[in-house]
Motif scaffolding. Structure first.
Motif, PDB file in Angstrom:
ATOM      1  N   GLY A 194      12.318  17.777   1.558  1.00  0.00           N
ATOM      2  CA  GLY A 194      12.407  16.397   2.022  1.00  0.00           C
ATOM      3  C   GLY A 194      11.897  16.272   3.436  1.00  0.00           C
ATOM      4  N   ASN A 195      11.928  15.026   3.944  1.00  0.00           N
ATOM      5  CA  ASN A 195      11.409  14.857   5.302  1.00  0.00           C
ATOM      6  C   ASN A 195      12.501  14.896   6.368  1.00  0.00           C
ATOM      7  N   TRP A 196      13.761  14.915   5.960  1.00  0.00           N
ATOM      8  CA  TRP A 196      14.822  14.985   6.951  1.00  0.00           C
ATOM      9  C   TRP A 196      14.758  16.338   7.661  1.00  0.00           C
ATOM     10  N   GLY A 197      14.714  16.324   8.964  1.00  0.00           N
ATOM     11  CA  GLY A 197      14.691  17.569   9.733  1.00  0.00           C
ATOM     12  C   GLY A 197      13.312  17.955  10.233  1.00  0.00           C
ATOM     13  N   VAL A 198      12.298  17.169   9.868  1.00  0.00           N
ATOM     14  CA  VAL A 198      10.954  17.420  10.391  1.00  0.00           C
ATOM     15  C   VAL A 198      10.856  16.711  11.750  1.00  0.00           C
ATOM     16  N   THR A 199      10.434  17.448  12.748  1.00  0.00           N
ATOM     17  CA  THR A 199      10.466  16.885  14.112  1.00  0.00           C
ATOM     18  C   THR A 199       9.082  16.933  14.782  1.00  0.00           C
ATOM     19  N   GLU A 249       3.273  -3.150   8.915  1.00  0.00           N
ATOM     20  CA  GLU A 249       4.531  -2.627   8.354  1.00  0.00           C
ATOM     21  C   GLU A 249       5.556  -3.750   8.315  1.00  0.00           C
ATOM     22  N   HIS A 250       6.355  -3.767   7.229  1.00  0.00           N
ATOM     23  CA  HIS A 250       7.375  -4.811   7.062  1.00  0.00           C
ATOM     24  C   HIS A 250       8.695  -4.092   6.805  1.00  0.00           C
ATOM     25  N   ALA A 251       9.650  -4.259   7.717  1.00  0.00           N
ATOM     26  CA  ALA A 251      10.897  -3.490   7.605  1.00  0.00           C
ATOM     27  C   ALA A 251      12.122  -4.395   7.550  1.00  0.00           C
ATOM     28  N   ILE A 252      13.043  -4.060   6.675  1.00  0.00           N
ATOM     29  CA  ILE A 252      14.351  -4.743   6.603  1.00  0.00           C
ATOM     30  C   ILE A 252      15.403  -3.649   6.385  1.00  0.00           C
ATOM     31  N   THR A 253      16.572  -3.822   6.992  1.00  0.00           N
ATOM     32  CA  THR A 253      17.602  -2.783   6.820  1.00  0.00           C
ATOM     33  C   THR A 253      18.073  -2.763   5.365  1.00  0.00           C
ATOM     34  N   ILE A 254      18.385  -1.583   4.913  1.00  0.00           N
ATOM     35  CA  ILE A 254      18.841  -1.432   3.525  1.00  0.00           C
ATOM     36  C   ILE A 254      20.170  -2.180   3.335  1.00  0.00           C
ATOM     37  N   ASP A 255      21.011  -2.172   4.367  1.00  0.00           N
ATOM     38  CA  ASP A 255      22.281  -2.904   4.290  1.00  0.00           C
ATOM     39  C   ASP A 255      22.047  -4.381   3.973  1.00  0.00           C
ATOM     40  N   GLU A 256      21.088  -4.975   4.684  1.00  0.00           N
ATOM     41  CA  GLU A 256      20.817  -6.402   4.479  1.00  0.00           C
ATOM     42  C   GLU A 256      20.283  -6.649   3.064  1.00  0.00           C
ATOM     43  N   LEU A 257      19.405  -5.761   2.624  1.00  0.00           N
ATOM     44  CA  LEU A 257      18.836  -5.917   1.277  1.00  0.00           C
ATOM     45  C   LEU A 257      19.928  -5.810   0.220  1.00  0.00           C
ATOM     46  N   HIS A 285       0.822  -1.205   0.000  1.00  0.00           N
ATOM     47  CA  HIS A 285       0.000   0.000   0.000  1.00  0.00           C
ATOM     48  C   HIS A 285       0.865   1.270   0.000  1.00  0.00           C
ATOM     49  N   GLY A 286       2.064   1.169   0.563  1.00  0.00           N
ATOM     50  CA  GLY A 286       2.943   2.331   0.614  1.00  0.00           C
ATOM     51  C   GLY A 286       4.333   1.922   1.066  1.00  0.00           C
ATOM     52  N   GLU A 287       5.300   2.815   0.907  1.00  0.00           N
ATOM     53  CA  GLU A 287       6.661   2.497   1.341  1.00  0.00           C
ATOM     54  C   GLU A 287       7.351   3.745   1.868  1.00  0.00           C
ATOM     55  N   GLU A 288       8.352   3.520   2.704  1.00  0.00           N
ATOM     56  CA  GLU A 288       9.072   4.630   3.329  1.00  0.00           C
ATOM     57  C   GLU A 288      10.470   4.155   3.716  1.00  0.00           C
ATOM     58  N   ILE A 289      11.418   5.060   3.694  1.00  0.00           N
ATOM     59  CA  ILE A 289      12.754   4.733   4.203  1.00  0.00           C
ATOM     60  C   ILE A 289      12.926   5.510   5.502  1.00  0.00           C
ATOM     61  N   GLU A 290      13.248   4.792   6.565  1.00  0.00           N
ATOM     62  CA  GLU A 290      13.427   5.453   7.856  1.00  0.00           C
ATOM     63  C   GLU A 290      14.502   4.744   8.657  1.00  0.00           C
ATOM     64  N   LYS A 291      15.399   5.531   9.196  1.00  0.00           N
ATOM     65  CA  LYS A 291      16.484   5.020  10.039  1.00  0.00           C
ATOM     66  C   LYS A 291      17.185   3.807   9.414  1.00  0.00           C
ATOM     67  N   GLY A 292      17.526   3.935   8.154  1.00  0.00           N
ATOM     68  CA  GLY A 292      18.277   2.874   7.478  1.00  0.00           C
ATOM     69  C   GLY A 292      17.458   1.656   7.105  1.00  0.00           C
ATOM     70  N   LYS A 293      16.154   1.738   7.286  1.00  0.00           N
ATOM     71  CA  LYS A 293      15.309   0.587   6.951  1.00  0.00           C
ATOM     72  C   LYS A 293      14.357   0.935   5.819  1.00  0.00           C
ATOM     73  N   LEU A 294      14.110  -0.058   4.982  1.00  0.00           N
ATOM     74  CA  LEU A 294      13.104   0.110   3.929  1.00  0.00           C
ATOM     75  C   LEU A 294      11.829  -0.547   4.433  1.00  0.00           C
ATOM     76  N   ILE A 295      10.803   0.266   4.574  1.00  0.00           N
ATOM     77  CA  ILE A 295       9.562  -0.217   5.190  1.00  0.00           C
ATOM     78  C   ILE A 295       8.437  -0.244   4.164  1.00  0.00           C
TER      79      ILE A 295
END
Lengths: 384, 469
Positions: free
Chosen positions: A200-205, A165-173, A147-157
């Motif tokens: 972008g979304n970096w820096g939104v708190t 939600e299904h998350a795996i680290t980008i490093d592992e992928l 339904h949707g995807e997002e990258i957060e804290k080094g994970k592709l979700i």
């Protein structure tokens, strides 16, 4: 509003805010530019499904408001799309789009005064076919259920239709051969400060996470574009907090360092047999010309040196087409990965072009697509 | 202003390559990277599509008319009798179902199924999924992937990367193959049940050669898949399974004998496959098409090009793929000829029923029966010629489209023996005709010249020639 200022903002339109990424600011800013006749047309991605969207040029505000926003698995480049169109246009652009647009500007195929570039922070994009396979092999989910995807804290979700939600680290992928395209891994343009306005979304708190976009104004044009959206009532902005500004700078730094590490990993020096390496990599070339057609920095058209010097009936060990392109791209390649994406023989063309471009661009201290500076002359040293 | 962008399938062969066609004053090709068959990648022909899609105009005896008038006149001339109906499969399944209804008893898809055992029909019609090619342990090529079906190449390279051995039974060594066997030495080919044979099947296929390849695979228990040259060859063959078909050779014979006087071609340029002297014997050549044809037709019924059509194509794997357009002018014209309108939905339903699906989903390959075929007696013999010109059929040949291919390939020994000069030309004589061509030195077998272009002196795939400096 002026160059250098930063804001956090969001769309004032409920449906765009809910549907668009990070509060729908970019979509609304583009729609406002069109609505207020700031530009003649806007480039947007028309969404087909979670893994497919087609870039279109439109002057229909509704097309813009209903567009896809950005999708990590739609690795297109917009530079060629707007070249030679003579349009006053606004468009969203990843770092490599911006670089392509600026290079087309240098070649007089795009008038940058009439082009409003809304830069998008980008940690990398993925090939849609690889993404579908990755979902089945690594995530064990059906692509149709996404339904949707997002990258957060080094994970592709990935979010599935059941709300999970299904998350795996980008490093592992990436260790398993999935994840980002190779060129994205070693790209170091994560916040496109070469655009008119970087978003972008970096820096939104705080409460605004996921609901707003962090904006940095890079040019007078960028300031006008955002001001227009605010004045038109499409967008609301506020000053970012210091924590957000610092967080954004930190993420940018980490991502750039990661890109540099990947660059070292991919471009292991070829000690011996350099010619044989290139010849071997190119032996399956079928002369389709797709790499030239798609190249966002090439503006030669049908009649160009690489094609005119090339005849399929020649029996050279390496075709003149490739030799000319290696030379041309030494100071022009922006490493966007489009050529590798479209090569029907899966030749890692971007890697080959970068093998020439990296040393030349480093020696000249020249990065194409970052500004309007023209490339300095370069020399070729022959082995004795 | 909003761009017109069509999600479509390349008509260059039956591989099923997805792409976008963008209308921007001129036509532009854009890459559809989510396409399951090709991941957005295109061959030289796919990149040339804007040249192929030169628009056609409806005409009657040289005079420009409307589509409706052209179709009405076609119906009138067809009704006079002695008519044959030809479609190689360059159009949608829905149009092909309608076409069969119009054709009645004289239908030609070009393929010569009559000369082949009936129980091989399904094997010849539907290939195996490309993912199975990538997973194969031993692949045997009876094609040149670089020239004929270029998008298969990356599947072969993927298989090779996973450890597959690739053998080419061909007239030239190719980089993807670790072993090349001359076609005349095919008896040396060692097949096992782990082997996968890749051949092709088209209107100019030699039936004895096809039988021979089928027999090789059968005897070893190997799998076999046939690639095909037209966008919907698989659809055309599957849908005409129960129809009485005639081969291209039979059609040519019937025109030459005068029993066929009117030929109606649906999205098929007959000049690509039928000799011009045969076509000139027709009283009426009627072409219904979405792109300009090189054949001189008495009637042209012109409608939207393939990329604007609504409908379904089936690729080599049996994958059903929807075209992204909305055009049904082709069906409308067929309806005028048939005397009753064809409804798209009804035709689409009959297609779905025929291949056992409830909806067209390009990401799921329908389950096809893949029945085993019985033992085959093959009698193919190697051609007896001193020097042969090999015509490597490829999309540019099937569609009469210009390409950078005006040369022949030959080996170094031949070039040396003839004292050919670099940059010079080679004289080629055959059947009383003589041509002079540039040459390229390549790892081609002795006594063989290879061309990917039609020179006009060919007689089939292998033509006996004499060569000199």
């Amino acid at each position: 509003m002026q160059k250098g200022e930063m804001y956090v903002g969001w769309s004032t339109k409920d449906d765009v805010r809910k549907r668009g990424g990070s509060g729908g600011l970019v979509t609304s800013m583009l729609a406002a530019a069109l609505e207020k006749k700031f530009v003649d047309a806007v480039v947007v991605l028309k969404k087909i499904n979670e893994f497919e969207a087609v870039p279109i040029i439109t002057s229909d505000v509704n097309e813009v408001l209903n567009s896809a926003g950005s999708l990590h698995s739609v690795p297109s480049n917009f530079a060629k799309l707007i070249a030679n169109r003579n349009l006053k246009v606004a468009l969203p652009a990843k770092g490599c789009d911006v670089r392509g647009i600026i290079e087309q500007g240098k070649r007089n195929a795009i008038n940058l005064d009439n082009t409003f570039i809304v830069g998008l922070n980008c940690g990398g994009s993925m090939h849609p076919v690889v993404t579908r396979e990755m979902l089945e092999v690594m995530y064990k989910i059906k692509p149709e259920d996404v339904h949707g995807e997002e990258i957060e804290k080094g994970k592709l979700i990935f979010e599935t239709k059941d709300g999970k939600e299904h998350a795996i680290t980008i490093d592992e992928l990436e260790e398993k051969g999935y994840g980002r395209r190779e060129s994205c891994r070693y790209c170091t343009i994560k916040v496109p400060n070469n655009s008119d306005i970087a978003c972008g979304n970096w820096g939104v708190t705080g409460d605004l996470v996921g609901k707003a976009t962090f904006v940095e104004i890079n040019s007078e044009k960028g300031a006008k574009l955002l001001q227009n959206a605010v004045d038109a009532g499409y967008v609301q902005v506020q000053k970012p907090d210091e924590k957000g500004v610092a967080m954004r700078a930190k993420i940018k730094g980490v991502m750039e360092d990661l890109g540099k590490k990947w660059k070292g990993k991919v471009f292991v020096p070829i000690e011996n047999g350099r010619l044989e390496y290139f010849r071997k990599e190119l032996e399956h070339c079928i002369d389709c010309g797709a790499c030239k057609t798609v190249c966002p920095t090439c503006s030669c058209g049908d009649v160009s040196k690489c094609t005119e010097y090339h005849f399929r009936g020649d029996a050279y060990k390496m075709s003149m087409y490739h030799l000319v392109r290696f030379l041309h791209l030494a100071d022009a390649c922006i490493g966007c990965g489009q050529c590798s994406d479209v090569c029907p023989a899966d030749i890692p063309l971007t890697r080959l072009y970068r093998r020439f471009a990296n040393p030349v661009q480093e020696q000249l201290k020249y990065e194409p697509g970052m500004d309007m500076q023209k490339p300095p002359y370069f020399e070729v040293k022959l082995n004795e | 202003m909003t761009d017109n962008v069509y999600s479509t399938i390349c008509p260059g062969c039956n591989f099923g390559c997805g792409l976008y066609i963008r209308e921007n004053g001129t036509l532009e090709v854009d890459f559809r990277k989510s396409s399951p068959a090709n991941a957005g990648k295109l061959c030289r022909f796919g990149m040339s599509l804007p040249k192929l899609y030169a628009p056609a105009k409806s005409v009657i005896d040289g005079k420009e008319v409307t589509l409706e008038d052209a179709a009405k006149e076609a119906a009138k001339r067809i009704s006079a009798g002695s008519a044959a109906f030809l479609s190689f499969g360059n159009t949608t399944c829905e149009e092909l179902v309608a076409f069969q209804k119009v054709a009645g008893s004289y239908l030609c898809t070009g393929a010569n199924f009559e000369a082949l055992p009936k129980d091989t029909y399904q094997t010849l019609s539907v290939g195996i999924p490309y993912s199975e090619i990538e997973a194969a342990k031993h692949i045997v090529l009876f094609i040149d992937p670089y020239e004929q079906y270029p998008l298969i190449l990356r599947r072969l390279l993927s298989a090779k990367k996973k450890g597959a051995k690739i053998t080419a039974v061909w007239w030239k060594s190719m980089p993807v193959a670790s072993e090349t066997i001359k076609p005349s030495d095919v008896s040396k080919l060692a097949l096992t049940k782990d082997s996968l044979v890749i051949a092709d099947f088209h209107p100019l296929s030699d039936s004895e050669q096809v039988k021979s390849v089928l027999a090789l695979a059968k005897n070893a228990g190997a799998r076999i898949t046939f690639l095909k040259p037209f966008a919907n060859s698989t659809g055309a063959y599957l849908l005409s399974k129960d129809a009485k078909q005639k081969s291209l050779a039979q059609l040519i014979d019937d025109i030459n004998k005068g029993t066929i006087k009117t030929l109606f071609c649906l999205e098929s340029d007959p000049s690509a496959l039928i000799p011009s002297e045969t076509l000139s014997k027709l009283t009426n050549l009627i072409i219904q098409t979405g792109q300009s044809s090189s054949a001189k037709a008495n009637i042209v019924i012109a409608h939207e090009p393939l990329y604007k059509k609504k409908g379904t194509l089936i690729n080599n794997e049996g994958r059903a793929q929807a075209l992204g357009g909305a055009g049904t002018n082709g069906l409308d014209a067929l309806g005028i000829i048939a005397g009753s309108k064809f409804e798209f939905n009804a035709l689409h339903d009959s297609l779905k029923k025929a291949i056992g699906i409830s909806a067209v989903d390009e990401f799921t390959i329908p389950k096809y029966d893949r029945p085993a075929y019985g033992a085959i007696q093959a009698a193919a013999k190697p051609p007896e010629t001193k020097t042969a010109l090999l015509s490597v059929y490829n999309p540019f040949m099937w569609f009469n489209l210009a390409d950078d291919n005006d040369f022949v390939e030959l080996n170094l020994n031949t070039a040396k023996a003839l004292k050919l000069l670099k940059g010079g030309t080679l004289k080629i004589k055959s059947n009383g005709a003589s041509i002079e061509k540039k040459f390229k030195v390549a790892p081609v077998q002795e006594n063989v010249l290879i061309t990917t272009r039609k020179f006009g002196i060919e007689k089939g795939m292998l033509t006996s020639v004499e060569i000199s400096r």
